[in-house]
Design a protein around this motif. Structure first.
Motif, short mmCIF file in Angstrom:
data_model
loop_
_atom_site.label_atom_id
_atom_site.label_comp_id
_atom_site.label_asym_id
_atom_site.label_seq_id
_atom_site.Cartn_x
_atom_site.Cartn_y
_atom_site.Cartn_z
N PRO A 350 0.81 -1.22 0.00
CA PRO A 350 0.00 0.00 0.00
C PRO A 350 0.84 1.27 0.00
N LEU A 351 0.28 2.34 -0.56
CA LEU A 351 0.92 3.65 -0.61
C LEU A 351 0.09 4.64 0.20
N TYR A 352 0.81 5.53 0.90
CA TYR A 352 0.20 6.63 1.65
C TYR A 352 0.81 7.90 1.08
N ILE A 353 0.02 8.69 0.36
CA ILE A 353 0.52 9.87 -0.35
C ILE A 353 -0.18 11.11 0.19
N TYR A 354 0.58 12.17 0.46
CA TYR A 354 -0.03 13.40 0.95
C TYR A 354 0.69 14.62 0.39
N GLN A 355 -0.12 15.67 0.13
CA GLN A 355 0.42 16.92 -0.41
C GLN A 355 -0.52 18.06 -0.08
N GLY A 356 0.04 19.26 0.09
CA GLY A 356 -0.76 20.45 0.29
C GLY A 356 -1.27 20.99 -1.03
N THR A 357 -2.52 21.46 -1.03
CA THR A 357 -3.10 21.98 -2.27
C THR A 357 -2.51 23.34 -2.65
N LEU A 385 -4.09 11.85 0.82
CA LEU A 385 -4.57 12.98 1.61
C LEU A 385 -4.14 14.27 0.96
N ARG A 386 -5.11 15.14 0.69
CA ARG A 386 -4.86 16.47 0.13
C ARG A 386 -5.10 17.49 1.24
N TYR A 387 -4.02 18.16 1.68
CA TYR A 387 -4.13 19.13 2.77
C TYR A 387 -4.53 20.49 2.18
N ILE A 388 -5.81 20.83 2.38
CA ILE A 388 -6.39 22.00 1.73
C ILE A 388 -5.78 23.29 2.27
N GLY A 389 -5.27 24.13 1.36
CA GLY A 389 -4.75 25.44 1.73
C GLY A 389 -3.37 25.44 2.35
N ARG A 390 -2.74 24.28 2.49
CA ARG A 390 -1.40 24.24 3.10
C ARG A 390 -0.33 24.21 2.02
N ASN A 391 0.78 24.86 2.35
CA ASN A 391 1.90 24.88 1.41
C ASN A 391 2.88 23.76 1.75
N HIS A 392 4.05 23.83 1.14
CA HIS A 392 5.02 22.73 1.24
C HIS A 392 5.49 22.50 2.69
N GLY A 393 5.91 23.57 3.34
CA GLY A 393 6.40 23.45 4.70
C GLY A 393 5.31 23.10 5.69
N GLN A 394 4.13 23.70 5.55
CA GLN A 394 3.04 23.44 6.47
C GLN A 394 2.57 21.98 6.39
N THR A 395 2.62 21.41 5.19
CA THR A 395 2.09 20.05 5.02
C THR A 395 2.96 19.02 5.71
N GLU A 424 -8.89 11.83 0.49
CA GLU A 424 -9.48 12.63 1.56
C GLU A 424 -8.92 14.04 1.51
N ASP A 425 -9.80 15.02 1.56
CA ASP A 425 -9.40 16.41 1.67
C ASP A 425 -9.36 16.79 3.14
N VAL A 426 -8.18 17.18 3.65
CA VAL A 426 -7.99 17.55 5.05
C VAL A 426 -8.03 19.06 5.14
N THR A 427 -9.03 19.61 5.85
CA THR A 427 -9.21 21.06 5.90
C THR A 427 -8.61 21.64 7.17
N LYS A 428 -8.30 22.94 7.11
CA LYS A 428 -7.79 23.67 8.28
C LYS A 428 -8.98 24.22 9.07
N ASP A 429 -9.58 23.36 9.87
CA ASP A 429 -10.80 23.76 10.57
C ASP A 429 -10.69 23.59 12.08
N ASP A 430 -9.45 23.54 12.58
CA ASP A 430 -9.30 23.43 14.03
C ASP A 430 -8.19 24.36 14.52
N ALA A 431 -8.09 24.50 15.82
CA ALA A 431 -7.16 25.47 16.41
C ALA A 431 -5.72 25.01 16.33
N GLU A 432 -5.49 23.75 15.96
CA GLU A 432 -4.13 23.26 15.92
C GLU A 432 -3.30 23.96 14.85
N ASP A 433 -3.96 24.57 13.88
CA ASP A 433 -3.21 25.29 12.86
C ASP A 433 -2.36 26.41 13.46
N ASP A 434 -2.78 26.93 14.62
CA ASP A 434 -2.01 28.01 15.25
C ASP A 434 -0.66 27.53 15.73
#
Length: 465
Positions: A350-357, A385-395, A424-434
């Motif tokens: 299996p593959l687990y692939i993730y990137q910021g949009t 997993l597609r990390y919505i609104g995150r850039n390279h470093g944030q992802t 899966e689209d992972v959104t920035k909808d919690d306080a952990e982004d701070d």
């Protein structure tokens, strides 16, 4: 989870502190005789054959004092293949954490992203290494933090770590097939090293790589079916991909031009015809700047001039961007992911692939969607997993803990509960982004860590080449 998201930034600071400690310098690969076989007997050996081996010393990568280092390491000179699938050699570093389980192996492809062999992890992870090689490689050990610590939680007994010089002895950065061959054959060598490392030959193996390390991990996955179907690989976690090297060059040109130059230099190192054309086509006044990264870890005197991040590199050539079209066959065959995947040629793990949009370094998210689609249509098991609104470093920060969990489950033999192909689209909808490290993707110097400290780690102590 909030605590875990804070760990990488703190650990990066700690690793820099230890990276700055002075020890006796090990020899760089360009002059170290260990990197050169003593005779030509190896050319008839199978990939993964161990030509030579040696123990090495590591700095205290996870301690804030000078207590005994719980990590030991061995280096292996092994047989592999180059970009043309011809016999070659390379090095890998096998690290044994305290309480390591000989039936577990994580192959960690560090993003050393440089067309200079003296940036290789085999040098950079050693005690006493200096400059960019030291900073680049030792800091990135934070990305496999749970597998370096000496207690058994939260990931169970620690795996052994395999850290290959996947760019090879010609520093072929972004040359996908060579990176894939070197990664797969380094795993073979590690599994053949029981007499030196105590790893069991049938150890369950998981690959991990982000950004430049993703190149090696993805191509290893893509080549597994044809080059190493016998390897017991349990999964591959790969993030922040540059799926099309030509598009990456175009994407960063004028915004993060250093990276684009490194991409072309890595290809030049592997292909003489491209190298010859570029050297003849570069305008004289730009030659030193363009070719300077070939010695980014070699401490040249005088240092080459810096590369302006916003430079339009295509204007440095007499024929502009003609090289992108004249050598399209080389750039596509060696820099476009997913080309080899079909129903009879796909990884059996299996593959687990993730990137910021909003990743503005590698390529638009659609360019990663395409090879993921290729894997899915071929019948491979993919969690994307597609990390919505995150850039390279944030992802890498946002995606690190989920990746650790996924890797650990594969090491434990747990089946991936996701459907055969899930998105899966992972959104920035919690306080952990701070708590996440912030950065602007236009600053390529922060591509891996997202803060000013990364400028030193990736581009030298003065923030430039």
């Amino acid at each position: 989870m909030r605590f875990v998201n804070r760990v990488p930034a703190v650990t990066v600071l700690l690793l820099v502190q230890h990276a700055l400690m002075a020890f006796a310098d090990p020899l760089p690969p360009s002059v170290d005789p260990f990197y050169t076989p003593k005779n030509n007997d190896w050319k008839d050996k199978e990939p993964g054959y161990i030509i030579d081996h040696r123990p090495i010393e590591l700095p205290s990568l996870v301690s804030d004092n000078n207590t005994e280092n719980p990590l030991t390491a061995h280096q292996l000179l092994f047989v592999t293949r180059n970009a043309s699938n011809l016999p070659a050699t390379s090095l890998t570093t096998v690290i044994r954490p305290q309480y390591a389980d000989p039936d577990r192996l994580v192959s960690y492809q560090v993003a050393y992203d440089a067309p200079d062999v003296n940036c290789s992890p085999s040098l950079g992870v050693q005690r006493g290494s200096q400059g960019n090689a030291r900073l680049w490689n030792q800091i990135q050990m934070a990305f496999i933090l749970p597998y370096l610590l000496s207690n058994e939680q939260p990931v169970g007994k620690r795996p052994f770590l395999n850290i290959p010089d996947y760019e090879g002895n010609n520093a072929a950065f972004t040359v996908g097939p060579q990176s894939g061959y070197h990664t797969l054959d380094s795993i073979r060598a590690a599994l053949n090293s029981h007499n030196y490392t105590s790893i069991n030959p049938g150890a369950r193996t998981v690959l991990f790589g982000y950004s430049g390390g993703r190149i090696a991990s993805e191509w290893a996955s893509e080549l597994h079916a044809s080059h190493a179907p016998d390897l017991n690989i349990a999964g591959a976690a790969i993030g922040g991909p540059p799926p099309n090297i030509t598009k990456t060059f175009i994407q960063v040109n004028g915004a993060g031009s250093q990276l684009g130059i490194w991409v072309i230099l890595g290809m030049m190192n592997a292909f003489h015809e491209l190298d010859s054309f570029i050297r003849n086509d570069i305008q004289t006044q730009y030659s030193s700047s363009f070719l300077g990264p070939l010695t980014v870890c070699s401490n040249p005197k005088p240092k080459p001039p810096s590369i302006p991040p916003k430079a339009n590199v295509t204007t440095w050539f007499k024929s502009g961007d003609e090289f992108l079209f004249r050598f399209k066959h080389i750039l596509d065959e060696n820099g476009v992911m997913g080309r080899l995947i079909n129903q009879t040629h796909k990884p059996n793990f299996p593959l687990y692939i993730y990137q910021g949009t909003s990743d503005n370094l590698t390529a638009p998210i659609g360019d990663t969607d395409r090879p993921v689609g290729d894997y899915c249509r071929a019948g491979a098991d993919v969690t994307y997993l597609r990390y919505i609104g995150r850039n390279h470093g944030q992802t890498i920060i946002a995606g690190m803990y989920p990746a650790w969990k996924w890797i650990t489950a594969r090491l434990n033999g747990v089946s991936d509960p996701a459907p055969r192909c899930s998105v899966e689209d992972v959104t920035k909808d919690d306080a952990e982004d701070d708590n996440e490290i912030k950065q602007d993707d236009s600053d390529v110097a922060g591509q891996e860590f997202g803060d000013d400290l990364a400028n030193e780690a990736l581009f030298g102590e003065n923030g430039s080449l």
